[in-house]
Design a protein around this motif. Structure first.
Motif, mmCIF file in Angstrom:
data_model
loop_
_atom_site.group_PDB
_atom_site.id
_atom_site.type_symbol
_atom_site.label_atom_id
_atom_site.label_comp_id
_atom_site.label_asym_id
_atom_site.label_seq_id
_atom_site.Cartn_x
_atom_site.Cartn_y
_atom_site.Cartn_z
ATOM 1 N N HIS A 1 0.866 -1.180 0.000
ATOM 2 C CA HIS A 1 0.000 0.000 0.000
ATOM 3 C C HIS A 1 0.900 1.227 0.000
ATOM 4 O O HIS A 1 1.453 1.611 1.021
ATOM 5 C CB HIS A 1 -0.919 0.020 1.217
ATOM 6 C CG HIS A 1 -1.989 1.075 1.137
ATOM 7 N ND1 HIS A 1 -2.955 1.199 2.090
ATOM 8 C CD2 HIS A 1 -2.234 2.043 0.222
ATOM 9 C CE1 HIS A 1 -3.760 2.203 1.768
ATOM 10 N NE2 HIS A 1 -3.331 2.733 0.629
ATOM 11 N N VAL A 2 1.033 1.845 -1.158
ATOM 12 C CA VAL A 2 1.950 2.962 -1.372
ATOM 13 C C VAL A 2 1.196 4.285 -1.198
ATOM 14 O O VAL A 2 -0.015 4.354 -1.404
ATOM 15 C CB VAL A 2 2.564 2.878 -2.793
ATOM 16 C CG1 VAL A 2 3.456 4.069 -3.081
ATOM 17 C CG2 VAL A 2 3.332 1.569 -2.943
ATOM 18 N N GLU B 1 6.793 11.573 -4.910
ATOM 19 C CA GLU B 1 8.079 11.147 -4.351
ATOM 20 C C GLU B 1 7.928 9.819 -3.629
ATOM 21 O O GLU B 1 8.761 8.911 -3.789
ATOM 22 C CB GLU B 1 8.620 12.201 -3.382
ATOM 23 C CG GLU B 1 9.939 11.779 -2.720
ATOM 24 C CD GLU B 1 10.348 12.690 -1.578
ATOM 25 O OE1 GLU B 1 11.548 12.685 -1.232
ATOM 26 O OE2 GLU B 1 9.481 13.381 -1.014
ATOM 27 N N THR B 2 6.863 9.693 -2.845
ATOM 28 C CA THR B 2 6.600 8.456 -2.115
ATOM 29 C C THR B 2 6.413 7.289 -3.068
ATOM 30 O O THR B 2 6.930 6.190 -2.845
ATOM 31 C CB THR B 2 5.342 8.619 -1.236
ATOM 32 O OG1 THR B 2 5.534 9.705 -0.331
ATOM 33 C CG2 THR B 2 5.065 7.349 -0.443
ATOM 34 N N GLN B 3 5.672 7.522 -4.151
ATOM 35 C CA GLN B 3 5.405 6.461 -5.115
ATOM 36 C C GLN B 3 6.688 5.969 -5.779
ATOM 37 O O GLN B 3 6.925 4.758 -5.867
ATOM 38 C CB GLN B 3 4.426 6.973 -6.174
ATOM 39 C CG GLN B 3 3.046 7.281 -5.644
ATOM 40 C CD GLN B 3 2.192 8.031 -6.652
ATOM 41 O OE1 GLN B 3 2.614 8.258 -7.785
ATOM 42 N NE2 GLN B 3 1.001 8.424 -6.254
ATOM 43 N N GLN B 4 7.502 6.900 -6.235
ATOM 44 C CA GLN B 4 8.720 6.505 -6.938
ATOM 45 C C GLN B 4 9.708 5.802 -6.009
ATOM 46 O O GLN B 4 10.277 4.759 -6.366
ATOM 47 C CB GLN B 4 9.368 7.732 -7.583
ATOM 48 C CG GLN B 4 8.563 8.322 -8.721
ATOM 49 C CD GLN B 4 9.300 9.449 -9.425
ATOM 50 O OE1 GLN B 4 10.523 9.443 -9.514
ATOM 51 N NE2 GLN B 4 8.565 10.421 -9.946
ATOM 52 N N THR C 1 -2.403 -1.636 -3.578
ATOM 53 C CA THR C 1 -2.679 -0.255 -3.943
ATOM 54 C C THR C 1 -1.369 0.504 -4.090
ATOM 55 O O THR C 1 -0.643 0.688 -3.114
ATOM 56 C CB THR C 1 -3.562 0.418 -2.868
ATOM 57 O OG1 THR C 1 -4.820 -0.266 -2.776
ATOM 58 C CG2 THR C 1 -3.821 1.877 -3.210
ATOM 59 N N PHE C 2 -1.090 0.949 -5.303
ATOM 60 C CA PHE C 2 0.134 1.702 -5.576
ATOM 61 C C PHE C 2 -0.127 3.203 -5.649
ATOM 62 O O PHE C 2 0.818 4.000 -5.635
ATOM 63 C CB PHE C 2 0.770 1.222 -6.880
ATOM 64 C CG PHE C 2 1.437 -0.115 -6.758
ATOM 65 C CD1 PHE C 2 2.816 -0.210 -6.639
ATOM 66 C CD2 PHE C 2 0.688 -1.282 -6.763
ATOM 67 C CE1 PHE C 2 3.435 -1.443 -6.524
ATOM 68 C CE2 PHE C 2 1.296 -2.523 -6.646
ATOM 69 C CZ PHE C 2 2.682 -2.604 -6.523
ATOM 70 N N ASN C 3 -1.405 3.597 -5.742
ATOM 71 C CA ASN C 3 -1.803 5.007 -5.834
ATOM 72 C C ASN C 3 -1.112 5.746 -6.968
ATOM 73 O O ASN C 3 -0.937 6.972 -6.920
ATOM 74 C CB ASN C 3 -1.563 5.716 -4.496
ATOM 75 C CG ASN C 3 -2.741 5.520 -3.545
ATOM 76 O OD1 ASN C 3 -3.890 5.636 -3.949
ATOM 77 N ND2 ASN C 3 -2.449 5.202 -2.296
ATOM 78 N N ALA C 4 -0.699 5.025 -7.982
ATOM 79 C CA ALA C 4 -0.032 5.602 -9.150
ATOM 80 C C ALA C 4 -0.757 5.133 -10.407
ATOM 81 O O ALA C 4 -1.058 3.942 -10.545
ATOM 82 C CB ALA C 4 1.432 5.177 -9.192
ATOM 83 N N SER D 1 2.335 7.067 -14.755
ATOM 84 C CA SER D 1 3.228 7.615 -13.734
ATOM 85 C C SER D 1 4.628 7.014 -13.827
ATOM 86 O O SER D 1 4.823 5.930 -14.392
ATOM 87 C CB SER D 1 2.659 7.348 -12.340
ATOM 88 O OG SER D 1 2.683 5.958 -12.066
ATOM 89 N N GLN D 2 5.572 7.692 -13.246
ATOM 90 C CA GLN D 2 6.938 7.200 -13.208
ATOM 91 C C GLN D 2 7.053 5.966 -12.329
ATOM 92 O O GLN D 2 7.817 5.044 -12.631
ATOM 93 C CB GLN D 2 7.887 8.297 -12.700
ATOM 94 C CG GLN D 2 9.355 7.932 -12.790
ATOM 95 C CD GLN D 2 9.808 7.657 -14.210
ATOM 96 O OE1 GLN D 2 9.331 8.288 -15.162
ATOM 97 N NE2 GLN D 2 10.733 6.728 -14.383
ATOM 98 N N ALA D 3 6.299 5.936 -11.241
ATOM 99 C CA ALA D 3 6.341 4.776 -10.342
ATOM 100 C C ALA D 3 5.890 3.508 -11.068
ATOM 101 O O ALA D 3 6.475 2.428 -10.890
ATOM 102 C CB ALA D 3 5.470 5.028 -9.120
ATOM 103 N N TYR D 4 4.841 3.632 -11.875
ATOM 104 C CA TYR D 4 4.360 2.481 -12.651
ATOM 105 C C TYR D 4 5.443 2.011 -13.619
ATOM 106 O O TYR D 4 5.681 0.808 -13.780
ATOM 107 C CB TYR D 4 3.093 2.862 -13.405
ATOM 108 C CG TYR D 4 2.543 1.768 -14.292
ATOM 109 C CD1 TYR D 4 1.752 0.748 -13.771
ATOM 110 C CD2 TYR D 4 2.810 1.763 -15.664
ATOM 111 C CE1 TYR D 4 1.234 -0.245 -14.592
ATOM 112 C CE2 TYR D 4 2.303 0.775 -16.485
ATOM 113 C CZ TYR D 4 1.516 -0.226 -15.951
ATOM 114 O OH TYR D 4 1.020 -1.218 -16.760
#
Length: 256
Positions: free
Chosen positions: A130-131, A136-139, A162-165, A169-172
């Motif tokens: 669960h991100v 910043e948090t996601q990446q 849940t990645f919230n991205a 997004s860059q995190a994805y």
């Protein structure tokens, strides 16, 4: 192998003031018939965790380190089909092995379990995540997940939650450098997963995923988007339907 991921929205009331008890009944109606090999839950806080124990009984073993945090993560597996080899957790922070806060100041951690298929003898690791919502948090969380998971066992891995991205997004993109998004190679269903009880107002929040390492073959993906007729509430006109959570769940079939 069938896996399910679902953010349960802790044990809070929904936005039309229907209690968590009512939501649990809806969740039970959806989750039990699936009979998944592994369930990944997020926001399975104290009250919801008790309900999950009652819901599944002795049919599943539940791994939840449980630090009584809102961003809690949980994994369930069927002990008749899978043997547990190892359990653990790590923090989404600069110090993943220490009790700590994430970059958005929430305490976020991932529970994991390594399992052995009793029929095939194949081993794999499951990670429930669960991100946070900040970029910043996601990446940084995506990088921690990708780097730390390799240190756990070296087995093929399923990472769900849940990645919230969103997919752009860059995190994805960071996750997709090392893992396969099951939806992206099967159903390609990019509808919102975080609907906040009003999916008509939040059509683009596709933020929940099931990622697998390259050893797996994705077979199918299905969004658990069941809804129920509205009943008396504080705003029965505004909130057109009832839902089991503020997220939709994911049901995936994968082969190893």
């Amino acid at each position: 192998m069938k896996v399910v991921s679902f953010n349960l929205h802790s044990d809070q009331y929904d936005r039309d003031f229907h209690s968590s008890v009512q939501r649990i009944d809806r969740l039970k109606e959806i989750l039990i018939p699936i009979n998944a090999d592994v369930y990944f839950f997020q926001e399975c806080t104290k009250g919801m965790l008790k309900a999950v124990y009652k819901m599944f009984g002795d049919k599943y073993i539940i791994h939840d380190t449980f630090f009584d945090e809102l961003m809690d993560t949980t994994i369930l597996w069927n002990p008749r089909t899978h043997e547990c080899l190892k359990t653990g957790y790590f923090w989404l922070s600069d110090t993943p092995t220490e009790y700590s806060r994430s970059w958005d100041n929430f305490r976020r951690y991932c529970n994991y379990v390594s399992l052995k298929d009793r029929k095939t003898g194949k081993c794999f690791t499951c990670v429930s995540v669960h991100v946070g919502i900040l970029e910043e948090t996601q990446q940084k969380s995506a990088k921690i997940i990708c780097d730390y998971v390799k240190k756990i066992t070296g087995y093929p891995t399923i990472i769900a939650g849940t990645f919230n991205a969103r997919p752009d997004s860059q995190a994805y993109k960071i996750m997709c450098e090392k893992y396969i998004d099951v939806n992206a190679v099967t159903a390609k269903d990019y509808r919102t997963t975080y609907h906040k009880y009003e999916p008509h107002l939040w059509p683009d929040d596709h933020v929940d995923y099931c990622f697998v390492s390259k050893e797996f073959t994705p077979v199918s993906y299905k969004m658990l988007d069941q809804r129920y007729p509205q009943v008396a509430g504080r705003n029965p006109v505004k909130y057109l339907h009832r839902y089991p959570s503020d997220h939709y769940g994911l049901e995936c079939e994968i082969d190893l």
